[in-house]
Motif scaffolding. Structure first.
Motif, PDB file in Angstrom:
ATOM      1  N   ALA A   1       0.679  -1.256   0.008  1.00 40.88           N
ATOM      2  CA  ALA A   1      -0.087   0.060  -0.040  1.00 40.88           C
ATOM      3  C   ALA A   1       0.694   1.149   0.120  1.00 40.88           C
ATOM      4  N   LEU A   2       1.930   1.255   0.576  1.00 38.53           N
ATOM      5  CA  LEU A   2       2.748   2.439   0.979  1.00 38.53           C
ATOM      6  C   LEU A   2       3.575   2.717  -0.591  1.00 38.53           C
ATOM      7  N   GLY A   3       3.902   1.596  -1.145  1.00 39.90           N
ATOM      8  CA  GLY A   3       4.514   1.642  -2.360  1.00 39.90           C
ATOM      9  C   GLY A   3       3.594   2.118  -3.539  1.00 39.90           C
ATOM     10  N   MET A   4       2.216   1.727  -3.332  1.00 34.95           N
ATOM     11  CA  MET A   4       1.368   2.003  -4.442  1.00 34.95           C
ATOM     12  C   MET A   4       1.174   3.729  -4.150  1.00 34.95           C
ATOM     13  N   ALA A   5       0.987   4.002  -3.239  1.00 35.12           N
ATOM     14  CA  ALA A   5       0.749   5.717  -2.588  1.00 35.12           C
ATOM     15  C   ALA A   5       1.995   6.337  -3.233  1.00 35.12           C
ATOM     16  N   LEU A   6       3.212   5.889  -2.966  1.00 35.62           N
ATOM     17  CA  LEU A   6       4.216   6.614  -3.421  1.00 35.62           C
ATOM     18  C   LEU A   6       4.311   6.828  -4.989  1.00 35.62           C
ATOM     19  N   LEU A   7       4.081   5.570  -5.675  1.00 34.46           N
ATOM     20  CA  LEU A   7       3.908   5.734  -7.315  1.00 34.46           C
ATOM     21  C   LEU A   7       2.957   6.716  -7.448  1.00 34.46           C
ATOM     22  N   VAL A   8       1.633   6.456  -6.923  1.00 32.41           N
ATOM     23  CA  VAL A   8       0.598   7.498  -7.437  1.00 32.41           C
ATOM     24  C   VAL A   8       0.950   8.664  -7.102  1.00 32.41           C
ATOM     25  N   ILE A   9       1.547   9.079  -6.030  1.00 32.14           N
ATOM     26  CA  ILE A   9       1.959  10.661  -5.678  1.00 32.14           C
ATOM     27  C   ILE A   9       2.962  10.941  -6.821  1.00 32.14           C
ATOM     28  N   GLY A  10       3.873  10.239  -6.862  1.00 33.27           N
ATOM     29  CA  GLY A  10       5.123  10.546  -7.927  1.00 33.27           C
ATOM     30  C   GLY A  10       4.577  10.670  -9.135  1.00 33.27           C
ATOM     31  N   ALA A  11       3.702   9.957  -9.708  1.00 31.73           N
ATOM     32  CA  ALA A  11       3.234   9.901 -11.025  1.00 31.73           C
ATOM     33  C   ALA A  11       2.479  11.058 -11.369  1.00 31.73           C
ATOM     34  N   GLN A  12       1.527  11.578 -10.433  1.00 32.96           N
ATOM     35  CA  GLN A  12       0.549  12.599 -10.481  1.00 32.96           C
ATOM     36  C   GLN A  12       1.570  13.857 -10.296  1.00 32.96           C
ATOM     37  N   GLY A  13       2.291  13.906  -9.465  1.00 34.25           N
ATOM     38  CA  GLY A  13       3.239  15.111  -9.504  1.00 34.25           C
ATOM     39  C   GLY A  13       4.115  15.486 -10.769  1.00 34.25           C
ATOM     40  N   ALA A  14       4.737  14.288 -11.290  1.00 39.39           N
ATOM     41  CA  ALA A  14       5.429  14.221 -12.464  1.00 39.39           C
ATOM     42  C   ALA A  14       4.646  14.795 -13.742  1.00 39.39           C
ATOM     43  N   ILE A  15       3.277  14.390 -13.852  1.00 40.61           N
ATOM     44  CA  ILE A  15       2.444  14.615 -14.808  1.00 40.61           C
ATOM     45  C   ILE A  15       1.897  16.003 -14.827  1.00 40.61           C
ATOM     46  N   ARG A  16       1.681  16.588 -13.404  1.00 37.31           N
ATOM     47  CA  ARG A  16       1.386  18.019 -13.374  1.00 37.31           C
ATOM     48  C   ARG A  16       2.568  18.806 -13.677  1.00 37.31           C
ATOM     49  N   ARG A  17       4.006  18.606 -13.074  1.00 35.89           N
ATOM     50  CA  ARG A  17       4.983  19.369 -13.459  1.00 35.89           C
ATOM     51  C   ARG A  17       5.350  19.490 -15.123  1.00 35.89           C
ATOM     52  N   LEU A  18       4.951  18.252 -15.703  1.00 34.31           N
ATOM     53  CA  LEU A  18       5.232  18.361 -17.241  1.00 34.31           C
ATOM     54  C   LEU A  18       4.188  19.085 -17.937  1.00 34.31           C
ATOM     55  N   VAL A  19       2.890  19.288 -17.452  1.00 32.48           N
ATOM     56  CA  VAL A  19       1.782  20.059 -18.110  1.00 32.48           C
ATOM     57  C   VAL A  19       1.879  21.417 -17.527  1.00 32.48           C
ATOM     58  N   ASP A  20       2.429  21.821 -16.469  1.00 36.69           N
ATOM     59  CA  ASP A  20       2.384  23.166 -15.952  1.00 36.69           C
ATOM     60  C   ASP A  20       3.621  23.199 -15.155  1.00 36.69           C
ATOM     61  N   HIS A  21       4.595  23.834 -15.881  1.00 36.04           N
ATOM     62  CA  HIS A  21       5.941  24.007 -15.327  1.00 36.04           C
ATOM     63  C   HIS A  21       6.211  24.688 -14.221  1.00 36.04           C
ATOM     64  N   ASP A  22       5.137  25.579 -14.125  1.00 37.08           N
ATOM     65  CA  ASP A  22       5.126  26.545 -12.889  1.00 37.08           C
ATOM     66  C   ASP A  22       4.644  26.221 -11.605  1.00 37.08           C
ATOM     67  N   ASN A  23       3.798  25.016 -11.737  1.00 40.62           N
ATOM     68  CA  ASN A  23       3.249  24.314 -10.499  1.00 40.62           C
ATOM     69  C   ASN A  23       4.211  23.246  -9.927  1.00 40.62           C
ATOM     70  N   ALA A  24       5.012  23.404  -9.093  1.00 37.51           N
ATOM     71  CA  ALA A  24       5.665  22.351  -8.649  1.00 37.51           C
ATOM     72  C   ALA A  24       4.839  21.122  -7.454  1.00 37.51           C
ATOM     73  N   GLY A  25       3.843  21.633  -7.356  1.00 35.70           N
ATOM     74  CA  GLY A  25       3.091  20.972  -6.116  1.00 35.70           C
ATOM     75  C   GLY A  25       3.697  20.697  -4.835  1.00 35.70           C
ATOM     76  N   LEU A  26       3.988  19.422  -4.502  1.00 30.92           N
ATOM     77  CA  LEU A  26       4.437  19.178  -3.149  1.00 30.92           C
ATOM     78  C   LEU A  26       5.841  19.703  -2.730  1.00 30.92           C
ATOM     79  N   LEU A  27       6.519  19.813  -4.193  1.00 30.52           N
ATOM     80  CA  LEU A  27       7.845  20.166  -4.183  1.00 30.52           C
ATOM     81  C   LEU A  27       8.168  21.392  -4.189  1.00 30.52           C
ATOM     82  N   SER A  28       7.365  22.433  -4.051  1.00 29.21           N
ATOM     83  CA  SER A  28       7.656  23.649  -4.278  1.00 29.21           C
ATOM     84  C   SER A  28       8.532  24.391  -3.343  1.00 29.21           C
ATOM     85  N   TRP A  29       9.048  23.699  -2.497  1.00 30.17           N
ATOM     86  CA  TRP A  29       9.953  24.363  -1.511  1.00 30.17           C
ATOM     87  C   TRP A  29      11.481  23.593  -1.827  1.00 30.17           C
ATOM     88  N   LEU A  30      11.344  22.578  -2.959  1.00 30.42           N
ATOM     89  CA  LEU A  30      12.515  22.207  -3.184  1.00 30.42           C
ATOM     90  C   LEU A  30      13.350  23.053  -4.217  1.00 30.42           C
TER      91      LEU A  30
END
Length: 107
Positions: A44-73
């Protein structure tokens, strides 16, 4: 080691290092409920990490200005997309490993 302690429910000659025991039909006698529950938790933890990472990567590719959870990085687009892709890979590996461990423990 954490994994050995978590999946420590394996007993029998095979668990003790006798690699020929399986050929003689002397497999693990009992895997215990803890091994199954731990494998489900890791899956379950692995799947959650996979989904969060995939969703964030897709969001970042579509909208370069929206860093999502990693805006602090620091490091901008390259750093955040690298972290998101690493989260996808690590999540897939952990979920796959836990799925195989759960199947092996159930047999």
């Amino acid at each position: 080691m954490v994994v050995k302690e978590t999946f420590g429910g394996f007993r029998g000659a095979v668990a003790e290092g006798d690699v020929d025991a399986e050929a003689r039909g002397e497999g693990p006698a009992d895997v215990g409920v803890g091994a199954l529950l731990a494998a489900r938790l890791y899956q379950a933890l692995g799947m959650a990490l996979l989904v969060i990472g995939a969703q964030g990567a897709i969001r970042r590719l579509v909208d370069h200005d929206n860093a999502g959870l990693l805006s602090w990085l620091p490091g901008g687009f390259a750093a955040s997309i690298t972290v998101y892709v690493l989260a996808v890979v690590i999540g897939a590996v952990v979920a796959g490993w836990a799925h195989d461990a759960r199947k092996a423990a159930a047999d």
